[in-house]
Design a protein around this motif. Structure first.
Motif, PDB file in Angstrom:
ATOM      1  N   ALA A  89     -43.154  -3.711 -45.107  1.00 41.93           N
ATOM      2  CA  ALA A  89     -44.464  -3.099 -44.910  1.00 41.93           C
ATOM      3  C   ALA A  89     -45.391  -3.398 -43.590  1.00 41.93           C
ATOM      4  CB  ALA A  89     -45.358  -3.447 -46.184  1.00 41.93           C
ATOM      5  N   HIS A  90     -44.869  -2.226 -42.984  1.00 42.91           N
ATOM      6  CA  HIS A  90     -45.519  -2.267 -41.469  1.00 42.91           C
ATOM      7  C   HIS A  90     -47.013  -2.078 -41.533  1.00 42.91           C
ATOM      8  CE1 HIS A  90     -41.818  -1.991 -39.351  1.00 42.91           C
ATOM      9  NE2 HIS A  90     -41.268  -1.558 -40.704  1.00 42.91           N
ATOM     10  N   PRO A  91     -47.923  -2.714 -40.534  1.00 42.53           N
ATOM     11  CA  PRO A  91     -49.100  -2.540 -40.517  1.00 42.53           C
ATOM     12  C   PRO A  91     -49.594  -1.034 -40.677  1.00 42.53           C
ATOM     13  CG  PRO A  91     -48.348  -3.708 -38.383  1.00 42.53           C
ATOM     14  CD  PRO A  91     -47.455  -3.316 -39.219  1.00 42.53           C
ATOM     15  N   GLY A  92     -50.540  -0.753 -41.518  1.00 44.79           N
ATOM     16  CA  GLY A  92     -51.009   0.634 -41.802  1.00 44.79           C
ATOM     17  C   GLY A  92     -50.271   1.142 -43.157  1.00 44.79           C
ATOM     18  N   SER A  93     -49.200   0.646 -43.554  1.00 42.74           N
ATOM     19  CA  SER A  93     -48.357   0.938 -44.452  1.00 42.74           C
ATOM     20  C   SER A  93     -49.029   0.589 -45.956  1.00 42.74           C
ATOM     21  CB  SER A  93     -46.973   0.739 -44.638  1.00 42.74           C
ATOM     22  OG  SER A  93     -46.301   1.382 -43.348  1.00 42.74           O
ATOM     23  N   PRO A 139     -42.022   2.035 -40.557  1.00 46.29           N
ATOM     24  CA  PRO A 139     -43.238   2.735 -41.073  1.00 46.29           C
ATOM     25  C   PRO A 139     -43.566   3.878 -41.916  1.00 46.29           C
ATOM     26  CG  PRO A 139     -43.375   2.064 -38.605  1.00 46.29           C
ATOM     27  CD  PRO A 139     -41.952   2.301 -39.278  1.00 46.29           C
ATOM     28  N   VAL A 140     -44.475   4.010 -42.819  1.00 43.23           N
ATOM     29  CA  VAL A 140     -44.744   5.013 -43.560  1.00 43.23           C
ATOM     30  C   VAL A 140     -46.108   4.948 -43.891  1.00 43.23           C
ATOM     31  CG1 VAL A 140     -43.774   3.832 -45.724  1.00 43.23           C
ATOM     32  CG2 VAL A 140     -43.794   6.522 -45.763  1.00 43.23           C
ATOM     33  N   LYS A 141     -46.913   6.036 -44.441  1.00 42.14           N
ATOM     34  CA  LYS A 141     -48.141   5.721 -44.528  1.00 42.14           C
ATOM     35  C   LYS A 141     -48.307   5.270 -46.160  1.00 42.14           C
ATOM     36  CE  LYS A 141     -52.522   6.050 -43.606  1.00 42.14           C
ATOM     37  NZ  LYS A 141     -53.166   5.256 -42.601  1.00 42.14           N
ATOM     38  N   THR A 142     -47.707   5.937 -47.021  1.00 41.22           N
ATOM     39  CA  THR A 142     -47.912   5.516 -48.484  1.00 41.22           C
ATOM     40  C   THR A 142     -46.661   5.849 -49.341  1.00 41.22           C
ATOM     41  OG1 THR A 142     -48.909   7.448 -49.638  1.00 41.22           O
ATOM     42  CG2 THR A 142     -50.454   5.715 -48.479  1.00 41.22           C
ATOM     43  N   VAL A 143     -46.034   5.042 -49.882  1.00 34.07           N
ATOM     44  CA  VAL A 143     -44.942   5.121 -50.915  1.00 34.07           C
ATOM     45  C   VAL A 143     -45.628   4.757 -52.088  1.00 34.07           C
ATOM     46  CG1 VAL A 143     -42.568   4.779 -51.546  1.00 34.07           C
ATOM     47  CG2 VAL A 143     -43.388   4.922 -49.133  1.00 34.07           C
ATOM     48  N   THR A 168     -43.870  -8.293 -45.662  1.00 25.63           N
ATOM     49  CA  THR A 168     -44.956  -7.591 -44.805  1.00 25.63           C
ATOM     50  C   THR A 168     -45.142  -8.211 -43.409  1.00 25.63           C
ATOM     51  OG1 THR A 168     -47.380  -7.032 -44.683  1.00 25.63           O
ATOM     52  CG2 THR A 168     -46.650  -9.142 -45.887  1.00 25.63           C
ATOM     53  N   THR A 169     -45.275  -7.133 -42.345  1.00 26.29           N
ATOM     54  CA  THR A 169     -45.745  -7.448 -41.146  1.00 26.29           C
ATOM     55  C   THR A 169     -46.965  -7.155 -40.705  1.00 26.29           C
ATOM     56  OG1 THR A 169     -44.692  -5.431 -40.347  1.00 26.29           O
ATOM     57  CG2 THR A 169     -43.248  -7.405 -40.287  1.00 26.29           C
ATOM     58  N   GLY A 170     -47.949  -6.637 -41.895  1.00 26.49           N
ATOM     59  CA  GLY A 170     -49.097  -6.359 -41.687  1.00 26.49           C
ATOM     60  C   GLY A 170     -49.694  -5.405 -42.664  1.00 26.49           C
ATOM     61  N   GLY A 171     -48.712  -4.988 -43.437  1.00 28.27           N
ATOM     62  CA  GLY A 171     -49.065  -3.848 -44.476  1.00 28.27           C
ATOM     63  C   GLY A 171     -49.281  -4.454 -45.821  1.00 28.27           C
ATOM     64  N   ALA A 172     -49.666  -3.379 -46.705  1.00 31.65           N
ATOM     65  CA  ALA A 172     -49.946  -3.778 -48.085  1.00 31.65           C
ATOM     66  C   ALA A 172     -48.565  -3.433 -49.052  1.00 31.65           C
ATOM     67  CB  ALA A 172     -50.919  -3.019 -48.646  1.00 31.65           C
ATOM     68  N   SER A 173     -48.011  -4.402 -49.597  1.00 35.76           N
ATOM     69  CA  SER A 173     -47.115  -4.037 -50.547  1.00 35.76           C
ATOM     70  C   SER A 173     -47.216  -4.592 -51.889  1.00 35.76           C
ATOM     71  CB  SER A 173     -45.535  -4.995 -50.088  1.00 35.76           C
ATOM     72  OG  SER A 173     -44.708  -4.673 -50.944  1.00 35.76           O
ATOM     73  N   ILE A 174     -47.253  -3.624 -52.869  1.00 35.51           N
ATOM     74  CA  ILE A 174     -47.211  -4.134 -54.211  1.00 35.51           C
ATOM     75  C   ILE A 174     -45.756  -3.677 -54.884  1.00 35.51           C
ATOM     76  CG2 ILE A 174     -48.311  -3.526 -56.459  1.00 35.51           C
ATOM     77  CD1 ILE A 174     -50.271  -2.249 -54.851  1.00 35.51           C
TER      78      ILE A 174
END
Lengths: 403, 241
Positions: free
Chosen positions: A262-266, A235-239, A291-297
């Motif tokens: 991408a974890h939840p919240g990432s 996990p990380v907040k934003t990259v 993604t396991t719940g996060g956002a990935s672009i």
């Protein structure tokens, strides 16, 4: 004031083209004070284990060189083999006149507030160079380490692979187990001279409230080769990063591989751009995202400026949670006839029939999902420490759980 | 070994199997004939317990145990092995990894692959870019590594070129212990075939014709095949009337 400083000053609050805009006053510029540690004696076992998860072994054995920076302080820096130079960037600027001319050539100082602040408030960074014709088989290990909560780290790195030389850098970026929040800005400029070969493997292992803004520019000359591997499993907040590679000489090759969870919240916004500026250059961008719940672009951009170039972009995403979000943006830009450019992108979930196929071979559901995820993320990176390979396996096992 | 009793199965709400009764004793191999869409594959999939195939009524017993509600992997671990007609492609997963999982350390999957000229496929992604014959060889080698007590084969010869047919036949013969005397065989099989080609490589004991989700008749598989070839399935439907 120099022209570079002036441009930086004007851009000190300039918003970046992509990614969540960060308020820099939310972070502290007071890093911890650390003294040089020649034998890594000050690292407690728990901290060592933690660093190992980012691929950092804290040993000079089996490494061509090592560089470790905690907050602003260079804690360890050493070249262990002839033909390789490893220095703090501030030291390299003093030692070689030409180093200054190599900074801000591949990344614009006024690109955004992060590049500007790195120029205005530099916290060092590494300089790694392979001398002409020297083939360095063992990796150089570098670590950029956040050790103080809320600290904003600004580093500027320069890598030069001289003609015919070969170099592998494994860089682990991580935060101390007690550090929850912070910002890491890493400006990196890599020069691969004619016939040179650079493999750059970056492992990010941050924490849930940390923001990361790498800014990377790479130039590859005739017959040179650049391979980039990026691994983000925790996990990380934003990259947000969008490294740009320019192939300037005929026959130059670039390969950009990334595996991202991408974890939840990432919120992960990772791209790759290759500009094929000379004939007979080749490029490949391969992105694997879960993604396991996060956002990935996942962005990819190939630009063909000369005939007889070949470039391929592949982006595959797996959504393993109902709230996950993957946005794949593949772009191909051919500006002359005679380019050969292609892309494939696919986003979805694991097909039930694939899981059941493996279950028919005796694997339970969790094992089947793990097997598929492991295959999906399969990366072939030479020279990774076994402990890091185990860490990757562990992350994959955890990702497959609870599906 | 396998007993199927009044089995009703539907797919996406549509009734496909309508009261199947079948008993396959230990050491016997039975053959399923039938037109496309008659429910043959559905029967094999339901025996294996795949989620799309809903058992509405009836039960499946294997080695004396009711497995009707058992998850697929437990059926596989009990000794059921299925060769798919059209298995999925799994990108990134190596064929060697699946063979290793099937073998579970009990046999050398590398040696099995070497014996059937398959070593070059171990590093390739599962079924990705495989020809019809390569897919079948991969499926059957997985079964050899799994060493199931009961072998379910869904059209093992379909899409296989002549060169591969021989190998496919040999592997199936080995899976079903063709070389042993009848009394000494302990593996059983249930095979779907259109051409009957596979019967040259095994000892088939009983044949069935499955039409519209029902077993219409049973008997000597060679006689049945000959009748189908001569008179077609229509005659079979009339015969039952």
């Amino acid at each position: 004031m120099s022209e570079v400083k002036e441009r930086a000053e004007k851009s000190r609050d300039k918003k970046a083209a992509f990614g969540t805009d960060l308020e820099l006053t939310d972070f502290s510029r007071e890093g911890g004070k650390w003294e040089y540690d020649a034998d890594y004696g000050r690292f407690a076992p728990e901290e060592r284990r933690h660093l190992l998860r980012a691929g950092i072994e804290l040993t000079d054995v089996e490494h061509a060189g090592t560089f470790l920076q905690a907050d602003t302080a260079v804690v360890h820096c050493q070249a262990n083999q002839p033909g390789v130079e490893v220095l703090p960037i501030t030291e390299a600027l003093k030692r070689h006149d030409w180093v200054a001319d190599h900074l801000w050539r591949l990344v614009a100082v006024d690109a955004d507030k992060y590049t500007a602040r790195t120029e205005l408030e530099l916290d060092n960074g590494y300089f790694i160079r392979a001398l002409p014709g020297v083939r360095i088989e063992q990796p150089v290990e570098s670590c950029l380490y956040l050790r103080t909560d809320r600290f904003a780290q600004h580093v500027h790195n320069l890598v030069v692979v001289e003609p015919g030389a070969k170099l592998h850098i494994i860089t682990g970026c991580t935060a101390h187990p007690r550090v929850n929040s912070g910002l890491h800005v890493g400006v990196s400029e890599f020069y691969v001279r004619a016939g040179g070969q650079l493999t750059f493997t970056m492992i990010h292992n941050w924490a849930e409230d940390i923001h990361v803004r790498p800014r990377t520019g790479v130039r590859v000359e005739e017959g040179g080769q650049f391979i980039s591997n990026y691994i983000l499993l925790r996990p990380v907040k934003t990259v947000q990063m969008y490294p740009t590679v320019t192939l300037t000489g005929p026959g130059a090759v670039a390969s950009l591989n990334s595996i991202v969870i991408a974890h939840p919240g990432s919120e992960i916004d990772v791209g790759g751009r290759v500009i094929l500026q000379a004939p007979h250059t080749r490029a490949e961008i391969v992105a694997r995202t879960i993604t396991t719940g996060g956002a990935s672009i996942s962005r990819g951009h190939l630009v063909g400026l000369e005939p007889d170039i070949k470039a391929h972009l592949e982006c595959r995403g797996l959504i393993l949670a109902p709230t996950g979000h993957i946005y794949a943006v593949p772009e191909l830009e051919g500006r002359v006839a005679g380019v050969d450019m292609s892309h494939e992108a696919a986003v979805g979930r694991i097909a039930a029939e694939e899981i059941e196929y493996l279950m028919a071979r005796g694997l339970d559901e969790e094992e089947a999902v793990s097997t598929i995820v492991r295959g999906f993320l399969r990366v072939k990176i030479e020279g990774l420490p076994p402990a890091l390979e185990e860490e990757i396996e562990q992350a994959i096992r955890e990702t497959g759980k609870g599906m | 070994m396998l007993e199927i009793e009044d089995l009703w199965v539907s797919i996406d709400g549509k009734e496909v199997l309508k009261g199947i009764n079948l008993v396959i004793p230990q050491g016997e191999t039975h053959i399923l004939f039938g037109k496309n869409g008659s429910g043959k594959s559905t029967l094999l999939m339901a025996i294996m317990g795949f989620s799309r195939y809903q058992v509405r009524q009836g039960r499946i017993r294997f080695l004396g145990r009711d497995i009707t509600q058992l998850p697929t992997f437990e059926r596989a671990r009990l000794g059921l092995g299925l060769s798919f007609q059209r298995p999925p492609t799994i990108r990134g997963v190596k064929t060697g990894d699946i063979l290793a999982a099937c073998a579970g350390g009990k046999v050398s999957y590398q040696a099995l692959a070497a014996a059937y000229d398959f070593t070059g496929f171990l590093d390739r992604e599962v079924n990705y870019g495989f020809s019809g014959g390569e897919i079948k060889r991969s499926e059957l080698l997985q079964l050899l590594a799994q060493d199931p007590k009961m072998v379910l084969l869904d059209e093992p010869e379909s899409g296989v070129d002549l060169e591969n047919l021989q190998v496919v036949g040999e592997i199936i013969g080995r899976l079903l212990q063709k070389d042993r005397r009848h009394q000494r065989r302990d593996k059983s099989g249930l095979i779907i075939t259109h051409t009957g080609f596979i019967m040259d490589y095994i000892n088939a004991d009983t044949g069935y014709i499955l039409l519209n989700g029902r077993i219409l008749c049973s008997g000597n598989p060679r006689d049945i095949l000959q009748d189908i070839k001569k008179f077609g399935y229509e005659e079979c439907i009339k015969c039952r009337r």
